[in-house]
Design an enzyme around this catalytic site. Sequence first.
Site, PDB file in Angstrom:
ATOM      1  N   LYS A 164       0.858  -1.190   0.000  1.00 49.42           N
ATOM      2  CA  LYS A 164       0.000   0.000   0.000  1.00 49.42           C
ATOM      3  C   LYS A 164       0.888   1.231   0.000  1.00 49.42           C
ATOM      4  CE  LYS A 164      -3.154   2.683   3.010  1.00 49.42           C
ATOM      5  NZ  LYS A 164      -3.989   2.702   4.241  1.00 49.42           N
ATOM      6  N   ASP A 220      -2.554  10.332   3.529  1.00 45.61           N
ATOM      7  CA  ASP A 220      -3.947   9.936   3.733  1.00 45.61           C
ATOM      8  C   ASP A 220      -4.658  10.958   4.613  1.00 45.61           C
ATOM      9  OD1 ASP A 220      -6.350   8.666   4.047  1.00 45.61           O
ATOM     10  OD2 ASP A 220      -5.572   7.057   5.346  1.00 45.61           O
ATOM     11  N   LYS A 234      -9.960  13.045   8.236  1.00 42.37           N
ATOM     12  CA  LYS A 234      -9.444  12.685   9.553  1.00 42.37           C
ATOM     13  C   LYS A 234      -9.364  13.919  10.448  1.00 42.37           C
ATOM     14  CE  LYS A 234      -6.376   8.905   8.085  1.00 42.37           C
ATOM     15  NZ  LYS A 234      -6.949   7.830   8.892  1.00 42.37           N
ATOM     16  N   ASP A 252       1.742   6.514   5.382  1.00 43.50           N
ATOM     17  CA  ASP A 252       0.742   5.537   4.952  1.00 43.50           C
ATOM     18  C   ASP A 252       1.186   4.775   3.694  1.00 43.50           C
ATOM     19  OD1 ASP A 252      -1.620   4.268   5.566  1.00 43.50           O
ATOM     20  OD2 ASP A 252      -2.896   5.673   4.466  1.00 43.50           O
ATOM     21  N   ASP A 312     -12.082   7.142   3.968  1.00 40.71           N
ATOM     22  CA  ASP A 312     -10.835   6.920   4.716  1.00 40.71           C
ATOM     23  C   ASP A 312     -10.442   5.438   4.732  1.00 40.71           C
ATOM     24  OD1 ASP A 312      -8.623   7.575   6.184  1.00 40.71           O
ATOM     25  OD2 ASP A 312      -9.694   7.878   8.077  1.00 40.71           O
ATOM     26  N   GLU A 315      -9.365   3.648   2.382  1.00 40.22           N
ATOM     27  CA  GLU A 315      -8.912   3.729   0.989  1.00 40.22           C
ATOM     28  C   GLU A 315      -7.867   2.678   0.629  1.00 40.22           C
ATOM     29  OE1 GLU A 315      -7.591   5.346   3.399  1.00 40.22           O
ATOM     30  OE2 GLU A 315      -5.449   5.089   3.016  1.00 40.22           O
ATOM     31  N   ARG A 372      -7.595  -0.488   1.158  1.00 42.82           N
ATOM     32  CA  ARG A 372      -8.135  -1.743   0.609  1.00 42.82           C
ATOM     33  C   ARG A 372      -8.571  -1.578  -0.840  1.00 42.82           C
ATOM     34  NH1 ARG A 372     -12.426  -1.901   5.404  1.00 42.82           N
ATOM     35  NH2 ARG A 372     -10.672  -0.767   6.330  1.00 42.82           N
TER      36      ARG A 372
END
Length: 505
Positions: free
Chosen positions: A271, A276, A283, A294, A353, A355, A357
């Site tokens: 990933k 993010d 967030k 991230d 959020d 995201e 996956r």
Amino acid sequence: MSEVLKITYSAPDISKTGSLIVFIGDDGQLPDAVRKLIGTTGAQSLKRAIEAENFKGKAKAALTVTAPHGLEVERVILIGIGGEKDRKETDYVRLGGVIAGRLGSAKSASVLLIGPSDWRVDGQAASDLAMGMRLRAYRFDKYQTKKRDNDTEKTSGTVSVKIGLAAHAEAKKLSKAGEGIADGVILARNLVNEPPNVLDPVEFARRASELTKLGVEVTVLDEKQLAKIGMRALLGVGQGSSKESRVVIMRWNGAKAAKSAKTGPLAFIGKGVVFDTGGISIKPAAGMEDMKGDMGGAACVVGLMHALASRKAKVNAIGAIGLVENMPDGNAQRPGDIVTSLSGQTIEIINTDAEGRLVLGDVLWYIKEHYKPSLMIDLATLTGAVLVALGQENAGLFSNNDTLSERLHAAGVATGETVWRLPLSTAYDKMIDSKFADMKNTGGRFAGSITAAQFLKRFVGDTPWVHLDIAGTAMGSPESDINKSWGSGWGVRLLDRFVADYYED
Ligand code: BES
Ligand code: MN
Ligand code: ZN
């Protein structure tokens, strides 16, 4: 990010050195060979210091003796290696870390890798020691223009370190691999530590492309190509950012034809959300700066490919990373949107959020279809929930394959990058069924790490697969003997070991 240590191997030697490193067992005695090297007066000075400080040589304990009488060195650093049992279990990588943490202001150091007769002082031990020293000495200070007073470990310039041992030729030979692995960890740390205004998807892809120098084949897919392939779930995450998304595929073909050629390559998928914000499901402000990390999964994959290629691992491996920025602009993805993933499965976005996956689902499917790998391992800073479950001591492991899980567990114990398996099952799978699409991208408040893994599972088919949730280990983990860096480079040593122990020809 200063590369501060220059390490060489030679016969034990104490000449022209700032810091002399000497190992002591729990009897508090200097080994005879050390005594010989440093002479009677030197040995007597050390003996007095050992007695005065009541130094017992406990494993990893250290005592610095400054300007000892009878020796020309600036300091002798005594490092404890404990009793017989400790010595049998010595972790040389960590021990190297302890040493590097004690070097002080010396410009040069000489390690006398000598101990009681029951202590292993072979080439591998020396190479591991060197790796630990480098990992500990690593600092990401390229954006600090002023030296700070309280920076006790900060050295200016390079420190040359001689590791002295009888088996120095063997050490020199073996250390090539160790250096490649440490370089891989350092590369991963650099990527994680780099600020998000510098490391956008395009720059990340450029850095990954530098692996071509080591013989890795690198393909960078841009947005146009990704759209053509049909990675709409991945592109949906990046569509609220002014930065373009990328997918990078790295291939290392080191197998001697037969074995992994027949079974299909090993595939590692990371990933790479370079930042993010959460997107429209934004967030909270506190701690959001940490979301520059991230992309820790992608960083690990690049670091691993570096390690495998530089030590010329006899294996065929693919690294694939999905690089996007999750931002909330007027074009951003909304909660309620339904996207069609590359697999054809549709996904209802509940929370923008969740995201990671979406990115991984498309990359996993693509790698599975395109390269028919013998196994897939993905790494992702996927859920805050894994921190709640496991803290920062273990990564969460999810898998459809017991053998793979056990192998990773063993490699974790061997390297200290430990994993803990959590369950997958159809009962959790139901939690991500959607009213409107084939699935939704969140499963509610409970079992957040598991429902995220269940989501990924829908994109791997029958391929033996492991998902590692590294949200707790990739960054901001507690400092250790071998890591003082925010970005830990977690997973590079684990996966390199996993490959070396089970998959090389
Ligand atoms: N990148 C985060 C997960 C994360 C949290 C990584 C803390 C490192 C430290 C991920 O994209 C995320 O936001 N996950 C959400 C999922 C939720 C919306 C279902 C989370 O964990 O809250
Ligand atoms: Mn998120
Ligand atoms: Zn994320």
